[in-house]
Design a protein around this motif. Sequence first.
Motif, PDB file in Angstrom:
ATOM      1  N   ASP A   1     -39.964  29.072  22.246  1.00 15.23           N
ATOM      2  CA  ASP A   1     -40.120  27.699  22.726  1.00 15.23           C
ATOM      3  C   ASP A   1     -40.079  26.745  21.530  1.00 15.23           C
TER       4      ASP A   1
ATOM      5  N   PHE B   1     -41.893  24.398  20.459  1.00 14.29           N
ATOM      6  CA  PHE B   1     -43.074  23.934  19.745  1.00 14.29           C
ATOM      7  C   PHE B   1     -44.020  25.048  19.334  1.00 14.29           C
TER       8      PHE B   1
ATOM      9  N   ALA C   1     -43.705  26.478  16.410  1.00 15.44           N
ATOM     10  CA  ALA C   1     -43.902  26.373  14.958  1.00 15.44           C
ATOM     11  C   ALA C   1     -44.006  24.911  14.501  1.00 15.44           C
ATOM     12  N   THR C   2     -44.833  24.697  13.511  1.00 18.23           N
ATOM     13  CA  THR C   2     -45.113  23.354  13.005  1.00 18.23           C
ATOM     14  C   THR C   2     -43.862  22.627  12.515  1.00 18.23           C
TER      15      THR C   2
ATOM     16  N   THR D   1     -42.163  20.526  15.035  1.00 16.92           N
ATOM     17  CA  THR D   1     -42.912  19.311  15.336  1.00 16.92           C
ATOM     18  C   THR D   1     -42.587  18.263  14.271  1.00 16.92           C
ATOM     19  N   ASP D   2     -42.542  18.693  13.033  1.00 19.92           N
ATOM     20  CA  ASP D   2     -42.241  17.792  11.937  1.00 19.92           C
ATOM     21  C   ASP D   2     -40.869  17.129  12.109  1.00 19.92           C
TER      22      ASP D   2
ATOM     23  N   VAL E   1     -39.271  16.636  14.891  1.00 21.50           N
ATOM     24  CA  VAL E   1     -39.350  15.710  16.032  1.00 21.50           C
ATOM     25  C   VAL E   1     -40.029  14.405  15.608  1.00 21.50           C
ATOM     26  N   VAL E   2     -41.100  14.524  14.833  1.00 19.56           N
ATOM     27  CA  VAL E   2     -41.804  13.323  14.366  1.00 19.56           C
ATOM     28  C   VAL E   2     -40.852  12.453  13.549  1.00 19.56           C
TER      29      VAL E   2
ATOM     30  N   LYS F   1     -38.293  10.761  15.865  1.00 17.00           N
ATOM     31  CA  LYS F   1     -38.862   9.672  16.665  1.00 17.00           C
ATOM     32  C   LYS F   1     -39.110   8.456  15.798  1.00 17.00           C
ATOM     33  N   LYS F   2     -39.530   8.681  14.544  1.00 14.74           N
ATOM     34  CA  LYS F   2     -39.752   7.545  13.640  1.00 14.74           C
ATOM     35  C   LYS F   2     -38.464   6.790  13.353  1.00 14.74           C
TER      36      LYS F   2
ATOM     37  N   SER G   1     -36.510  17.851  24.759  1.00 15.17           N
ATOM     38  CA  SER G   1     -36.884  19.248  24.524  1.00 15.17           C
ATOM     39  C   SER G   1     -36.538  20.087  25.740  1.00 15.17           C
TER      40      SER G   1
ATOM     41  N   HIS H   1     -37.630  23.625  27.247  1.00 16.50           N
ATOM     42  CA  HIS H   1     -38.608  24.692  27.077  1.00 16.50           C
ATOM     43  C   HIS H   1     -38.039  26.066  27.376  1.00 16.50           C
ATOM     44  N   ASN H   2     -38.766  27.054  26.899  1.00 23.13           N
ATOM     45  CA  ASN H   2     -38.424  28.434  27.211  1.00 23.13           C
ATOM     46  C   ASN H   2     -39.652  29.303  26.965  1.00 23.13           C
TER      47      ASN H   2
ATOM     48  N   ALA I   1     -40.594  29.533  30.442  1.00 20.99           N
ATOM     49  CA  ALA I   1     -41.664  28.650  29.983  1.00 20.99           C
ATOM     50  C   ALA I   1     -42.770  28.593  31.032  1.00 20.99           C
TER      51      ALA I   1
ATOM     52  N   GLN J   1     -50.987  22.008  18.166  1.00 18.64           N
ATOM     53  CA  GLN J   1     -50.471  23.348  17.912  1.00 18.64           C
ATOM     54  C   GLN J   1     -51.083  24.392  18.849  1.00 18.64           C
TER      55      GLN J   1
ATOM     56  N   LEU K   1     -50.523  16.151  11.098  1.00 17.07           N
ATOM     57  CA  LEU K   1     -49.237  16.245  11.803  1.00 17.07           C
ATOM     58  C   LEU K   1     -49.440  16.166  13.319  1.00 17.07           C
TER      59      LEU K   1
ATOM     60  N   PHE L   1     -46.985   9.075  19.329  1.00 10.99           N
ATOM     61  CA  PHE L   1     -45.843   8.710  20.178  1.00 10.99           C
ATOM     62  C   PHE L   1     -46.203   8.699  21.661  1.00 10.99           C
TER      63      PHE L   1
END
Lengths: 274, 274
Positions: free
Chosen positions: A89, A91, A93-94, A97-98, A100-101, A104-105, A112, A114-115, B116, B128, B262, B269
Motif C-alpha cells: 500500500d 502509505f 513507508a515514511t 508520505t514525504d 506526497v507532502v 502537495k506543497k 492514491s 490503495h492495495n 486494501a 504512520q 512528518l 493538508f
Amino acid sequence: MLFIIGLGLGDERDITLRGLEAVKSCEKVYMESYTSLLSFGLDSHGLSNLEKLYGKTITLADREMVEEKAHHILEEARHSHVAFLVVGDPFGATTHTDLVVRAKKMGIHVQSVHNASVMNAIGICGLQLYRYGETVSIPFFTGSWRPDSFYEKIHSNRTMGLHTLCLLDIRVKEPTLESLARGRKTYEPPRYMTINTAIEQLLEVVQERQQPAYTEDTQCVGFARLGSDDQMIIAGTMKQLQMVDFGAPLHCLVITGNTHPLEEEMLEFYRCRT
Amino acid sequence: MLFIIGLGLGDERDITLRGLEAVKSCEKVYMESYTSLLSFGLDSHGLSNLEKLYGKTITLADREMVEEKAHHILEEARHSHVAFLVVGDPFGATTHTDLVVRAKKMGIHVQSVHNASVMNAIGICGLQLYRYGETVSIPFFTGSWRPDSFYEKIHSNRTMGLHTLCLLDIRVKEPTLESLARGRKTYEPPRYMTINTAIEQLLEVVQERQQPAYTEDTQCVGFARLGSDDQMIIAGTMKQLQMVDFGAPLHCLVITGNTHPLEEEMLEFYRCRT
C-alpha cells in the motif's frame, strides 16, 4: 497529477483495475525499489512483466533517486500524469508520505490507489487484526550495534494480551565501508533478514531480562513471500520456527498475545509439524 | 475450491486483476453484505456494475445466510469453483475466518485474494501505521446499555503515545423488538454510526474519569467513504469534528497519540478550517 499506486504483495496481477487504469493514463512511470521488493521486482524479467501489462517503460527509483530527484519527478507531475508505483500500500513507508507532502506543497494534485499491505494481509493466519498492538521493526545486529527498543514494545503488547507484528530489516543499496572512505560509492549486496535471524536476535535480547516478555516456547507465526503464489505461513514456537527454512525473502514474524478459540482453530492449519 | 476475494474499499474498479481472474473462473459468486457495505453494495445499481464486470450473477449473503447455509455454500465449493466476495480485505472480520475454518475442515482448498482494508488505508492521512495501538470498536449506546470497554484501550494506547483506530458500529438486518416477540422476523432499517455520534459517546464516557485519556481538544482524524472517489478526510479536535457533516457512511475515526513532525506536516493538508 501524481498517482501513488499500491501494487499489492504478489506479482503484476495484484494491481487493482483502478490502479491499472491510472498507470495507463500516465506519461511517466516510476517504481520504488527501496522499501521492499516482491516477486516481480526482484529481477528484470519480473519488471518486464509489469511493463508488458502496462504498455509503459518503468524507471526504477531507489531511495537516493527519490530523495535527490524528487523535485524533478514532481516537476514532471506538475505538467503531466506521473505514476509512482509502490509495493504493498502507498502509505506503508515514511518516504512515500514525504513525497506526497512535497507534492502537495507544490500544489500538485495527488491521488492514491490503495492495495493490500503486510499490515493487513497477515490477517490470513487467523489472528484478528484488531488484536494487534504496536508494530515493531527488528534491525540487523552488528558487532556492537545491537539496538533492542523493539523489546519494550513487544513486552507491553504481550502484557495487554496483544499480538505483535515484527517487520524484519531490509538492506538495499547500502554503501560499503570501503566506498564511504574513498568517497566513491559501491554497494553491499542486498540483505533481507530471515525469520531465523530475527528469532536469534529476539532470544538474545530476552536473555538478560528478569521477567521475559517471551521465551523460546512462545507461539509465533512466520510468513514468507506473503501474498505470492508460493507464500509460506507456519505457526509454531520460536524454537520450532528457528529450524524452518522459509526460503526466499521477504519474511515477517508475528508473536502471539492471548489467543481466542477461533484464532487457535485457524492457526492449527498452519501448525509446524516437526 | 473456495476463493475468498477482497474487493477493496471504493467501487467495482478496486478488485485486483488476480481477484477478477478468480471470480471469472467461478461457477457461483456470493457477496457478503453484513460486515460493511461500500458504494457498489449500497444499491442494486452498484451490484449490477459488479455483475456486468464479472459477467456473473451475484448472490448477496447476509450473516444469517452465511451462518445457516455455510454448509450448502461449502458443498458447492467441494465440486466447483465458488467465490465469496468481501468488502476490504478477506480477514478483516471474524465471520470470514469462521467460513475458512469450516472449509478447511471439510478438506476444501481455500485461496485468498488480498486487498486494501480500512486497517491499512487509513495510512493516507499521514499517521504512520506502525504507530497505532490496539483497534477499538465503538458500539451504539442505547438506554441502559452503554458498554465502554473501548475507553481503557484508548487510554493505554495514548499512554504509550500511540494512535487509535476507532471502528464505528454498523447495524444491518437487526430484527425489530416487536418481531422478536411475535416470532416472525422483520428488520430495523440499517444504521451506521457517524463520526459525530462516536465523538458524542467518547466524550460522554470520559466525563467521569479522573485522568481523562482525551478531551474535546484532542486531535483526531475523521474518515468518510475511505477509498471512494468522494472520500472525506478531516483532521481536527473532537470538538471541531463534531461540527462537521461527513455525509454518507461508512465513517471511522482515528484518535492521535504523539505525532512526529512528518505526520504533522501531512495532517496539515487535512486540517479542519473552521
